[in-house]
Write a protein that holds these residues in place. Structure first.
Motif, PDB file in Angstrom:
ATOM      1  N   ALA A 372       0.677  -1.325   0.004  1.00  0.00           N
ATOM      2  CA  ALA A 372      -0.176  -0.175  -0.175  1.00  0.00           C
ATOM      3  C   ALA A 372       0.706   1.278   0.031  1.00  0.00           C
ATOM      4  O   ALA A 372       1.886   1.301   0.516  1.00  0.00           O
ATOM      5  CB  ALA A 372      -0.800   0.051   1.373  1.00  0.00           C
ATOM      6  N   ARG A 373       0.440   2.239  -0.602  1.00  0.00           N
ATOM      7  CA  ARG A 373       0.988   3.623  -0.724  1.00  0.00           C
ATOM      8  C   ARG A 373       0.066   4.526  -1.181  1.00  0.00           C
ATOM      9  O   ARG A 373      -0.955   4.182  -1.847  1.00  0.00           O
ATOM     10  CB  ARG A 373       2.264   3.599  -1.837  1.00  0.00           C
ATOM     11  N   ALA A 374       0.261   5.603  -0.718  1.00  0.00           N
ATOM     12  CA  ALA A 374      -0.519   6.805  -0.711  1.00  0.00           C
ATOM     13  C   ALA A 374      -0.047   8.246  -0.539  1.00  0.00           C
ATOM     14  O   ALA A 374       0.937   8.324   0.233  1.00  0.00           O
ATOM     15  CB  ALA A 374      -1.882   6.726   0.087  1.00  0.00           C
ATOM     16  N   THR A 379      -4.377   9.904  -0.143  1.00  0.00           N
ATOM     17  CA  THR A 379      -4.876   9.857  -1.531  1.00  0.00           C
ATOM     18  C   THR A 379      -4.177   8.968  -2.687  1.00  0.00           C
ATOM     19  O   THR A 379      -2.926   8.860  -2.161  1.00  0.00           O
ATOM     20  CB  THR A 379      -5.214  11.194  -2.100  1.00  0.00           C
ATOM     21  N   VAL A 380      -4.758   8.403  -3.320  1.00  0.00           N
ATOM     22  CA  VAL A 380      -4.320   7.351  -4.385  1.00  0.00           C
ATOM     23  C   VAL A 380      -4.666   7.687  -5.964  1.00  0.00           C
ATOM     24  O   VAL A 380      -5.857   7.863  -5.987  1.00  0.00           O
ATOM     25  CB  VAL A 380      -4.680   5.844  -4.189  1.00  0.00           C
ATOM     26  N   GLY A 391      -4.075   5.463   6.692  1.00  0.00           N
ATOM     27  CA  GLY A 391      -3.566   4.952   5.651  1.00  0.00           C
ATOM     28  C   GLY A 391      -2.042   4.528   5.654  1.00  0.00           C
ATOM     29  O   GLY A 391      -1.427   4.233   6.899  1.00  0.00           O
ATOM     30  N   PRO A 392      -1.498   4.187   4.386  1.00  0.00           N
ATOM     31  CA  PRO A 392      -0.071   3.620   4.650  1.00  0.00           C
ATOM     32  C   PRO A 392       0.944   4.702   5.133  1.00  0.00           C
ATOM     33  O   PRO A 392       0.663   5.662   4.636  1.00  0.00           O
ATOM     34  CB  PRO A 392       0.056   3.046   3.293  1.00  0.00           C
ATOM     35  N   GLU A 434       2.387  11.652  -5.904  1.00  0.00           N
ATOM     36  CA  GLU A 434       2.380  10.366  -5.133  1.00  0.00           C
ATOM     37  C   GLU A 434       3.541  10.001  -5.180  1.00  0.00           C
ATOM     38  O   GLU A 434       4.211   9.382  -4.204  1.00  0.00           O
ATOM     39  CB  GLU A 434       1.165   9.441  -5.605  1.00  0.00           C
ATOM     40  N   ARG A 435       4.213   9.723  -6.515  1.00  0.00           N
ATOM     41  CA  ARG A 435       5.597   9.358  -6.565  1.00  0.00           C
ATOM     42  C   ARG A 435       6.763   9.882  -5.946  1.00  0.00           C
ATOM     43  O   ARG A 435       7.444   9.279  -5.108  1.00  0.00           O
ATOM     44  CB  ARG A 435       5.819   9.157  -7.837  1.00  0.00           C
TER      45      ARG A 435
END
Length: 505
Positions: A372-374, A379-380, A391-392, A434-435
């Motif tokens: 998981a990543r956000a 937000t994803v 979240g993550p 996000e990246r």
């Protein structure tokens, strides 16, 4: 609120999933912003999250009560500095009622799927009973510690005695005079082992790895304490502030100031020596990894309980569960009447119980196939108007998660307010946002202590998916406003004129 029978979709501004601390914090923030058309979907019959589920003997929090509470809702009558689960559950229930949240909760409403519809810019959320909700914002607040994990060993289903997970404690099962096996020595086990040890005939504790255990500076709050807090609430605020500052310092030691961590190890080893006199047992209870790599635990009575004559500590791995007990890797079988699994939670399966589908039919499970990543842990990309609470990479190695939840709730509140003011719009976090966020977080985590051993902080790919690498004050600063420039604003396709150029869609 009670369960509704399936009807046409209920239209609302937001759907929050989960009525634990995260869901309640989010609901309160929406109400404080004047947003009243939202629902909270809770699969159980009561609110409380982990404090509703974890009712094992001795269950409590290892963060001082004045800090493990909402900043806007202080409790001047905590019975102890470290509250037990019943007092925390009562506090959360009172807070939810005081702030008008309970009227928004639909109990016995387990969410099974959520699909974003680009034509309407809304989420369609379905429950196990067939009820549907249409919402501009979908806000899962299910947490990272909500799904119990059983050990991956053969024979779990073969055992003929009684077996249960600590998060699903069987209170009807009497343990007095029984032979009991405890598998796992994490945060739950160190609380319930001292409670059950005096009553069982034989207690066999299976330890996969030793834990760093620090003394717990606990004490009861007397009527004098409560009177002083009422007269001078600043006294409780100072207690809250002092632990917050200490926890911020500890968090920095785990990530940046690691040359100071030997001081914490020295304290843990001194605690072990003072409580366990048998040198062989002390050796078995001495961790072989760097302090902080796994969760540091706090207890004054676990180590003395392990040293009692009716307790066996087994350090050989569990190889299988038999019909009559537990077999270790050295071939020894331990006959028992009851098995209690203190094996934690499925922390890397965040939201896997819900089929979440975003733009173009992409699923969250496929997006998170390596972990998981956000962005901001909230937000994803390609899942517009989806906002995660807890979240993550928002868990903490120290400090109170409530502080983080409040930060997230305020950020999401501002986003929901914007969506409400602009119907038919959606916000989709930019992939590069996000990246860049994830690259920064993972780079900082790579230099932290959490990459140096196997723990629930990391997934099967070695990625730290749980923890935040900085101070809570930094996270508060970085979520202080909804940063719209990090998002693409879209318009529901059923609102775009057919003559509009494709680039505007």
């Amino acid at each position: 609120m009670t369960l509704q029978s399936p009807t046409e979709p209920v239209h609302t501004t937001a759907v929050i999933v989960g009525a634990g601390f995260g869901g309640i914090a989010m609901a309160i923030e929406l109400r404080r912003a004047g947003i009243l058309d939202f629902v909270v979907l809770e699969q159980a019959t009561d609110l409380g999250g982990v404090w509703r589920e974890n009712t094992y003997p001795g269950a409590g929090c290892d963060v001082p009560s004045p800090l493990y509470s909402f900043s806007f809702e202080r409790n001047l009558r905590w019975p102890r500095r470290y509250a037990g689960h019943r007092d925390i559950q009562s506090y959360l229930d009172r807070t939810a009622r005081k702030h008008g949240v309970v009227q928004h909760i639909r109990f016995q409403s387990e969410v099974t799927s959520a699909t974003f519809d680009a034509t309407t810019a809304r989420w369609l959320i379905r429950t196990a009973h067939g009820q549907e909700y249409s919402a501009a914002a979908f806000i899962p607040a299910v947490g990272q510690l909500s799904r119990p994990a059983l050990p991956n060993v053969p024979g779990v289903e073969r055992f003929r005695g009684t077996a249960f997970h600590s998060a699903r404690w069987d209170h009807a099962q009497r343990l007095a005079g029984k032979r009991v096996a405890v598998i796992g020595t994490g945060a739950s086990a160190i609380q319930f082992v001292p409670e059950i040890q005096p009553e069982v005939a034989r207690l066999t504790v299976f330890q996969r790895s030793a834990q760093y255990i620090m003394p717990k500076r606990d004490h009861a709050y007397t009527p004098r304490h409560h009177a002083a807090f009422r007269r001078l609430p600043v006294l409780q605020s100072l207690d809250r502030l002092s632990f917050w500052l200490y926890a911020e310092f500890a968090q920095q030691c785990l990530t940046r100031w690691q040359r100071l961590t030997p001081l914490f190890r020295l304290q843990a080893m001194r605690h072990l020596r003072s409580q366990v006199s048998d040198p062989r047992l002390r050796d078995a209870l001495t961790p072989d990894y760097e302090i902080g790599c796994k969760r540091v635990l706090f207890s004054n009575d676990y180590l003395p309980a392990i040293a009692r004559p009716n307790v066996d500590l087994v350090t050989a791995p569990v190889s299988e569960i038999t019909e009559n007990g537990v077999r270790a890797a050295d071939g020894t079988e331990y006959p028992v009447d009851v098995i209690i699994y203190g094996t934690g939670f499925r922390t890397d399966d965040l939201l896997d119980s819900v089929d979440v589908t975003g733009l173009g039919g992409i699923t969250l499970s496929s997006t998170w196939d390596k972990g998981a990543r956000a962005y901001l842990g909230i937000t994803v990309p390609r899942f517009p108007n989806l906002f995660l609470v807890y979240g993550p990479n928002t868990n903490l190695g120290g400090n109170s998660i409530i502080y983080m939840l409040e930060s997230q709730a305020r950020y999401i509140r501002d986003a929901v307010r914007g969506l409400r003011e602009h119907p038919g719009r959606y916000v989709d976090v930019l992939p590069e946002s996000e990246r860049h966020w994830d690259a920064e977080v993972q780079d900082r985590l790579a230099r932290s202590v959490w990459t140096r051993c196997s723990s629930w902080y990391r997934n099967a790919h070695g990625r730290v998916v749980a923890n935040w690498p900085g101070r809570t004050a930094e996270y508060r600063r970085r979520t202080r406003r909804f940063d719209l420039e990090r998002y693409r604003v879209g318009v529901a396709t059923d609102r775009v004129p057919t003559s509009a150029p494709a680039s505007s869609r």
